[in-house]
Design a protein around this motif. Structure first.
Motif, PDB file in Angstrom:
ATOM      1  N   ARG A  79       0.832  -1.201   0.000  1.00 55.33           N
ATOM      2  CA  ARG A  79       0.000   0.000   0.000  1.00 55.33           C
ATOM      3  C   ARG A  79       0.870   1.255   0.000  1.00 55.33           C
ATOM      4  O   ARG A  79       0.611   2.214  -0.733  1.00 55.33           O
ATOM      5  CB  ARG A  79      -0.912   0.011   1.230  1.00 55.33           C
ATOM      6  CG  ARG A  79      -1.737   1.282   1.418  1.00 55.33           C
ATOM      7  CD  ARG A  79      -2.685   1.515   0.276  1.00 55.33           C
ATOM      8  NE  ARG A  79      -3.417   2.774   0.445  1.00 55.33           N
ATOM      9  CZ  ARG A  79      -3.948   3.473  -0.555  1.00 55.33           C
ATOM     10  NH1 ARG A  79      -3.836   3.037  -1.808  1.00 55.33           N
ATOM     11  NH2 ARG A  79      -4.597   4.600  -0.339  1.00 55.33           N
ATOM     12  N   ALA A  80       1.938   1.237   0.799  1.00 55.75           N
ATOM     13  CA  ALA A  80       2.794   2.413   0.948  1.00 55.75           C
ATOM     14  C   ALA A  80       3.684   2.636  -0.270  1.00 55.75           C
ATOM     15  O   ALA A  80       4.089   3.765  -0.534  1.00 55.75           O
ATOM     16  CB  ALA A  80       3.662   2.269   2.191  1.00 55.75           C
ATOM     17  N   CYS A  81       3.996   1.569  -1.013  1.00 60.87           N
ATOM     18  CA  CYS A  81       4.911   1.633  -2.159  1.00 60.87           C
ATOM     19  C   CYS A  81       4.265   0.982  -3.385  1.00 60.87           C
ATOM     20  O   CYS A  81       3.428   0.089  -3.234  1.00 60.87           O
ATOM     21  CB  CYS A  81       6.205   0.873  -1.871  1.00 60.87           C
ATOM     22  SG  CYS A  81       7.049   1.305  -0.343  1.00 60.87           S
ATOM     23  N   PHE A  98       8.181   5.844  -1.789  1.00 62.70           N
ATOM     24  CA  PHE A  98       6.967   6.361  -1.179  1.00 62.70           C
ATOM     25  C   PHE A  98       6.456   7.455  -2.118  1.00 62.70           C
ATOM     26  O   PHE A  98       7.205   8.391  -2.436  1.00 62.70           O
ATOM     27  CB  PHE A  98       7.233   6.986   0.193  1.00 62.70           C
ATOM     28  CG  PHE A  98       7.472   6.004   1.303  1.00 62.70           C
ATOM     29  CD1 PHE A  98       6.928   4.728   1.283  1.00 62.70           C
ATOM     30  CD2 PHE A  98       8.240   6.373   2.398  1.00 62.70           C
ATOM     31  CE1 PHE A  98       7.150   3.835   2.318  1.00 62.70           C
ATOM     32  CE2 PHE A  98       8.469   5.491   3.449  1.00 62.70           C
ATOM     33  CZ  PHE A  98       7.923   4.221   3.405  1.00 62.70           C
ATOM     34  N   HIS A 134       5.218   8.834   7.971  1.00 66.62           N
ATOM     35  CA  HIS A 134       4.368   8.410   6.849  1.00 66.62           C
ATOM     36  C   HIS A 134       4.044   6.925   6.950  1.00 66.62           C
ATOM     37  O   HIS A 134       2.876   6.519   6.823  1.00 66.62           O
ATOM     38  CB  HIS A 134       5.084   8.709   5.533  1.00 66.62           C
ATOM     39  CG  HIS A 134       4.355   8.259   4.309  1.00 66.62           C
ATOM     40  ND1 HIS A 134       3.212   8.886   3.845  1.00 66.62           N
ATOM     41  CD2 HIS A 134       4.598   7.228   3.436  1.00 66.62           C
ATOM     42  CE1 HIS A 134       2.790   8.276   2.746  1.00 66.62           C
ATOM     43  NE2 HIS A 134       3.611   7.272   2.485  1.00 66.62           N
ATOM     44  N   LEU A 135       5.063   6.110   7.202  1.00 66.75           N
ATOM     45  CA  LEU A 135       4.862   4.663   7.266  1.00 66.75           C
ATOM     46  C   LEU A 135       3.953   4.295   8.428  1.00 66.75           C
ATOM     47  O   LEU A 135       3.052   3.450   8.285  1.00 66.75           O
ATOM     48  CB  LEU A 135       6.221   3.972   7.399  1.00 66.75           C
ATOM     49  CG  LEU A 135       6.269   2.457   7.175  1.00 66.75           C
ATOM     50  CD1 LEU A 135       5.720   2.089   5.800  1.00 66.75           C
ATOM     51  CD2 LEU A 135       7.696   1.950   7.331  1.00 66.75           C
ATOM     52  N   VAL A 138       0.314   5.202   7.498  1.00 69.23           N
ATOM     53  CA  VAL A 138      -0.268   4.236   6.561  1.00 69.23           C
ATOM     54  C   VAL A 138      -0.519   2.904   7.257  1.00 69.23           C
ATOM     55  O   VAL A 138      -1.474   2.179   6.929  1.00 69.23           O
ATOM     56  CB  VAL A 138       0.653   4.038   5.337  1.00 69.23           C
ATOM     57  CG1 VAL A 138       0.072   3.006   4.373  1.00 69.23           C
ATOM     58  CG2 VAL A 138       0.869   5.359   4.610  1.00 69.23           C
TER      59      VAL A 138
END
Length: 372
Positions: A79-81, A98, A134-135, A138
């Motif tokens: 989802r993040a990448c 990202f 950010h991680l 998410v």
């Protein structure tokens, strides 16, 4: 990951091995919030060439390692990448990003699968805090754990790197390029790097790192190499520096990095920024990242404006300097697609003067990665 230097080292974080660099008479400068060794007595030119010819040792402890684990780790990273983390074989490393919702590049990363539910993420120094935030944002709703690791991080790069590590008794020198594993508890090692050469990156506890550095430097093929030569090496290799060649205002299409996003990942479109990226792929780039070679011996630097023969702005230089292995000044930048073909001529405006350049193929020096 390059050598933007700020000589004011007050209020900067110190590397765990700073005393070793001082003992080696390193010259320090500020980079991404850290006091970093910029050069050693050997000098930038010789450090660069030594890496291309033998083995250069780099302290890259300013970069951040994240251990991502748990049943939801693969789903989180996918989802993040723009990445299918679940399909990565154990041991495989993958270059990825990202992205934001506009497909701007928040950071470029390397993700390595260490086990069924464990991954190592290597992030850039200047983005480490933002990347972690950010991680974690998410990750809400995913069954996983994110650990920011406190490790010394070393890179050894060059054609003799594998034999140096083998001679030092380290396991892992049989790895293919872009593979990684944990050779000992608390260690992470991958066959990767930022120079275009064969090499390895090793994250390990400080006490182990001090012992390893002593062992490696006892090999006459190994020399400390600073951030300045790391920058010239990566530029010759056509590798991007986040904050310059890639930024949140630049997407993977314009950057020529869509090769890092597999077609099935694009089709599934489950990652952040997927809609914007797919729209951009459909429309095609309006500008392109290119290599640039000055027609004279004068280097051009980042932020120099590129113009056509009539003085109309057509692009910008994002990285520039001298290429010791190439033997001439080298640069990268973005340019309107009409000027992007190899051999096209443009001009850089430098302190009121115009420097003639032409578009050059990337990389400037061939990659020499170990394919296994």
């Amino acid at each position: 990951m390059g050598a933007d230097e700020n000589n004011n080292t007050e209020n900067l974080k110190s590397l765990p091995l700073e005393d070793l660099h001082k003992a080696a008479n390193a010259r320090f400068g500020g980079f991404a919030g850290w006091s970093m060794p910029i050069t050693y007595p050997l000098g930038v030119m010789k450090e660069h060439l030594h890496t291309r010819e033998l083995a250069g040792l780099f302290d890259i402890s300013h970069m951040q390692l994240f251990d991502v684990s748990g049943a939801g780790a693969a789903a989180l990273l996918s989802r993040a990448c723009p990445l299918d983390a679940a399909s990565l074989p154990v041991g495989q490393s993958k270059y990825t990003f990202f992205l934001d919702e506009k497909a701007g590049i928040l950071d470029d990363l390397i993700v390595t699968r260490l086990g069924e539910d464990r991954f190592m993420v290597v992030a850039n120094a200047g983005n480490a805090a933002a990347d972690e935030a950010h991680l974690r944002a998410v990750a809400k709703g995913y069954d996983c754990r994110i650990d920011a690791l406190d490790r010394v991080f070393l890179a050894i790069q060059g054609p003799e790197a594998a034999d140096v590590l083998h001679t030092a008794g380290l396991a892992g020198t049989e790895l293919p390029f872009m593979n990684g594993f944990e050779p000992r508890p608390g260690w992470f090692m991958s066959r990767s790097g930022y120079t275009g050469e064969d090499g390895f990156e090793i994250g390990l506890p400080e006490a182990d790192a001090r012992e390893l550095v002593t062992t490696l430097l006892a090999d006459e093929r190994v020399e400390w190499v600073g951030l300045a030569a790391r920058d010239s090496l990566r530029l010759e290799a056509g590798l991007c520096l986040h904050g310059h060649d890639i930024t949140p205002e630049i997407d993977p299409v314009d950057a020529g990095l869509t090769w890092a996003i597999p077609k099935p990942v694009r089709e599934k479109a489950g990652f952040i920024g997927a809609k914007a990226l797919l729209d951009k792929i459909t429309k095609g780039p309006t500008r392109k990242r290119v290599g640039l070679k000055p027609d004279s011996r004068q280097p051009v630097r980042s932020d120099s404006i590129l113009v056509d023969i009539n003085g109309n702005a057509v692009g910008v230089v994002t990285s520039g300097g001298f290429g010791p292995s190439a033997g001439f000044p080298v640069a990268m930048g973005y340019i309107g697609k009409d000027f992007a073909p190899i051999g096209s001529h443009v001009f850089a405006e430098v302190r009121g003067n115009r420097i003639a350049l032409h578009v050059h193929s990337l990389p400037f020096t061939p990659h020499r990665y170990h394919k296994g």
